[in-house]
Design an enzyme around this catalytic site. Structure first.
Site, PDB file in Angstrom:
ATOM      1  CB  CYS A   1      -1.040   0.339   1.374  1.00 46.88           C
ATOM      2  SG  CYS A   1      -1.964  -1.273   1.605  1.00 46.88           S
TER       3      CYS A   1
ATOM      4  CG  ASP B   1       0.863   4.648   4.114  1.00 44.12           C
ATOM      5  OD1 ASP B   1       0.174   2.834   4.183  1.00 44.12           O
ATOM      6  OD2 ASP B   1      -0.223   5.648   3.770  1.00 44.12           O
TER       7      ASP B   1
ATOM      8  CB  CYS C   1       4.526  10.041   2.606  1.00 39.36           C
ATOM      9  SG  CYS C   1       2.665  10.296   3.548  1.00 39.36           S
TER      10      CYS C   1
ATOM     11  CB  CYS D   1      -1.045   9.879   7.123  1.00 35.15           C
ATOM     12  SG  CYS D   1       0.027   9.984   5.548  1.00 35.15           S
TER      13      CYS D   1
END
Lengths: 278, 392
Positions: free
Chosen positions: A35, A37, A61, A105
């Protein structure tokens, strides 16, 4: 280039609580290498259920690393019960906001925490089939996950869902499916009292109001059960309708007529309204 | 915040600095020489001579005659114009061949034609990013209107065997478009001996400003203008000529011709030293692309178990500019289409960084990058949950 807040930059360049927690007794995980992350959350929880220490390892990231850092800062010292109430929004707010494309995130942080809480309670890790129907095959996202994130963050479009949990962000084949889920959700959540009844109405005004409420409020709710409704006539305060689809012939249709259709029209248009079936 | 006046710019495939000589050549056309080349009076009409000079300079670099050079606004426009012309002039042919690793200007036109009912063959690439020439030949059909292929890939630097491609395509009498945006000025291109019909160039990749491109159209190729209107560019591209930028493009091509050996030797040597240094200092990394056939300025390297955007932002702290093919930098949620087409594993694709150099870079800059990168990768691996699984 992403517009990150100074707090995001700070938590990315100087992540708090990064690394391995040697004496961790609860672990939570979210994401995967495929994916792009992934987060491993390590907690030291006291027998009383207080999070004494928290550390993380994150592949991802800048905003994924910053979100992980923020998560550990937010939950340290909390009880597991308190932590269980946390949502991705608190992580994003702590960081002064995230670019909308990067909200996933913060959701990853919430998911890792959820996973940790499940394991602490002795529950097996979530499997997709007990999480609902698989909607996004590329990122493995189910309808229940979509509904949860949409409700927590007030999402109304498929693009927003993609920003928050990636669903629909690769091949895009499930975008329509996601939008349908959101539309149904909105139809359910729509507040009952939206249009205040006017004190005096002409017949035309009453008819227009009835049509609006029927099409925008009542029809979507019937559609959830596969039914539909057609307006036949408005004669003074008598509203004549026909129930179609799954509603026609349903033994509960009279109940629907009185409890849903008539009640709604009386509340929102005119207390004198009588609904009859054609 | 990093010092923005003192950066190490290793991102020349994204865009490049305007050469001082180019800027100087352009200035008069921003000042006193503002005339319109289409005017009847001498003041405007004199600008036509400047355009002719620029056209010759461009032609000189790629082995074209001046009238085969059409000035456009950018590489994407050149690509679009070539596809438009090739399909519009052969309406009975409803098949096009291209590759999966093209620039988005070409990919998007391919998808657009598919929507209009065309058949598009998307050729795949191997792990080095190379096409299979047999597959190309077998894909050609009687109704193939165009084969479109890039000269060199912007992300990996992999160079396609365009001379062999041209031989195959022309032996079947099919038109060939080459997107040479990354190759011009780095690879020696001589269109007198390379039978292709359309070739796209972009100014800002070779030290001219952004906003100027070139489409080469071989003499004798039937052409239909993409931008319709006035008679400019011999009726092949309407719109008043962007005189200052065209002058700049001409000057940039002249400089590129003069410096091409330097690009192929000293820039290549810097790139090679950068690559060798990174591979030696950092474990678990790999080169993406075809090292035996690659642009002299480009190296695409993947660092396992770390993510590209995080790498770039750490590098940004040191003023080091590069690009990545990771999901978070690609604007989608998937890593770059080029790396995926090459079958680069996810463990590597998300951690890819492209360094692209030019003649303005220095050995000292390479030293600095080699000093900083191992630290950055090490620090990010320290906090990566996957680093523990890396092979020692």
């Amino acid at each position: 280039m992403w517009e990150y807040t100074d707090t995001v930059r700070d938590h990315f360049l100087n992540p708090r609580n990064a690394g391995v927690l040697e004496d961790a007794n609860v672990i939570g995980e979210a994401g995967s290498l495929a994916c792009g992350d992934a987060l491993k959350l390590m907690l030291k929880v006291t027998p009383e259920g207080v999070i004494e220490d928290a550390k993380f390892q994150t592949f991802g990231c800048a905003s994924a690393i910053a979100s992980s850092s923020a998560l550990t800062e937010l939950i340290k010292g909390k009880t597991m019960e308190e932590a269980a109430k946390m949502t991705n929004k608190e992580i994003a707010d702590y960081l002064g906001g995230l670019p909308k494309e990067k909200m996933h995130c913060s959701v990853m942080g919430e998911e890792a925490l959820e996973d940790a809480i499940r394991r602490w309670k002795g529950l097996p890790p979530k499997k997709h089939d007990e999480e609902g129907r698989l909607v996004c095959k590329c990122f493995g996202v189910t309808d229940l996950q979509i509904i949860k994130v949409a409700q927590e963050n007030g999402l109304t479009t498929a693009d927003e869902v993609t920003n928050f949990i990636k669903a629909g962000g690769a091949c895009g084949a499930c975008k329509d499916d996601i939008q349908t889920i959101l539309d149904k959700l909105r139809a359910i959540e729509k507040p009952m009292v939206e249009i205040k009844p006017a004190p005096r109405m002409t017949n035309v005004q009453r008819m227009q109001k009835v049509m609006t409420i029927l099409s925008q409020d009542i029809a979507p709710r019937l559609a959830l059960d596969g039914g539909s409704i057609e307006l036949i006539d408005v004669d003074g305060t008598t509203v004549v309708v026909a129930l179609r689809g799954a509603c026609s012939g349903c033994h509960a249709s009279q109940l629907t007529l009185k409890n849903l259709v008539e009640k709604t029209l009386r509340e929102q248009v005119d207390p004198a309204i009588n609904v009859v079936e054609a | 915040m990093a010092d923005l006046t003192n950066v190490i710019y290793f991102d020349n495939n994204a865009t490049s600095a305007v050469a001082p000589e180019v800027l100087e050549a352009m200035l008069p056309a921003f000042g006193p020489l503002y005339g319109n080349p289409s005017s009847m009076h001498t003041f405007g009409g004199q600008m036509g001579r400047w355009l002719n000079t620029a056209r010759e300079q461009v032609g000189q670099l790629i082995g074209a005659s001046p009238e085969e050079v059409i000035f456009t606004s950018c590489g994407s426009e050149s690509d679009n114009a070539a596809w438009y012309s090739a399909t519009e002039t052969q309406p009975e042919k409803r098949h096009v061949i291209t590759t999966k690793v093209e620039h988005s200007a070409v990919l998007a036109y391919g998808h657009y034609l598919e929507d209009k009912g065309y058949d598009v063959t998307w050729l795949g690439v191997d792990e080095k990013g190379q096409i299979d020439l047999n597959e190309l030949e077998q894909a050609i059909r009687p109704d193939t209107a165009l084969v479109s292929m890039m000269y060199a890939n912007n992300e990996t630097g992999t160079i396609f065997p365009i001379d062999k491609v041209a031989q195959i395509v022309k032996s079947h009498g099919v038109q060939l478009h080459v997107d040479a945006v990354q190759a011009v000025g780095k690879e020696i291109i001589d269109l007198k001996n390379l039978p292709i019909d359309y070739l796209a160039m972009s100014g800002h990749k070779l030290h001219a400003p952004k906003g100027i491109g070139v489409l080469y159209v071989r003499r004798g190729t039937r052409f239909r203008p993409f931008l319709k209107g006035g008679h400019q560019e011999r009726g092949r591209r309407a719109g008043t000529e962007n005189v200052p930028y065209i002058i700049g493009m001409g000057k940039a091509c002249e400089l590129a011709g003069a410096n091409i050996q330097e690009e192929r030797t000293s820039v290549a040597a810097m790139r090679d030293r950068l690559q060798a240094g990174l591979l030696a200092a950092i474990p678990n990394c790999k080169i993406n692309g075809d090292e035996s056939s690659r642009l002299p300025n480009t190296v695409n390297i993947s660092f396992e178990a770390v993510e590209g955007e995080a790498l770039l932002l750490q590098m940004d702290q040191y003023g080091i500019c590069a690009s990545s093919g990771s999901a978070c930098t690609s604007g989608s949620l998937e890593p770059s289409h080029v790396l995926r087409a090459m079958g680069v594993p996810f463990t590597y694709a998300h951690g890819s960084v492209r360094f692209s150099l030019c003649r303005y870079n220095t050995e000292a800059e390479v030293d600095r990058v080699l000093e900083v990168m191992p630290k950055i990768v090490h620090n990010l691996r320290e906090i990566s949950p996957f680093a523990a699984f890396l092979k020692k």
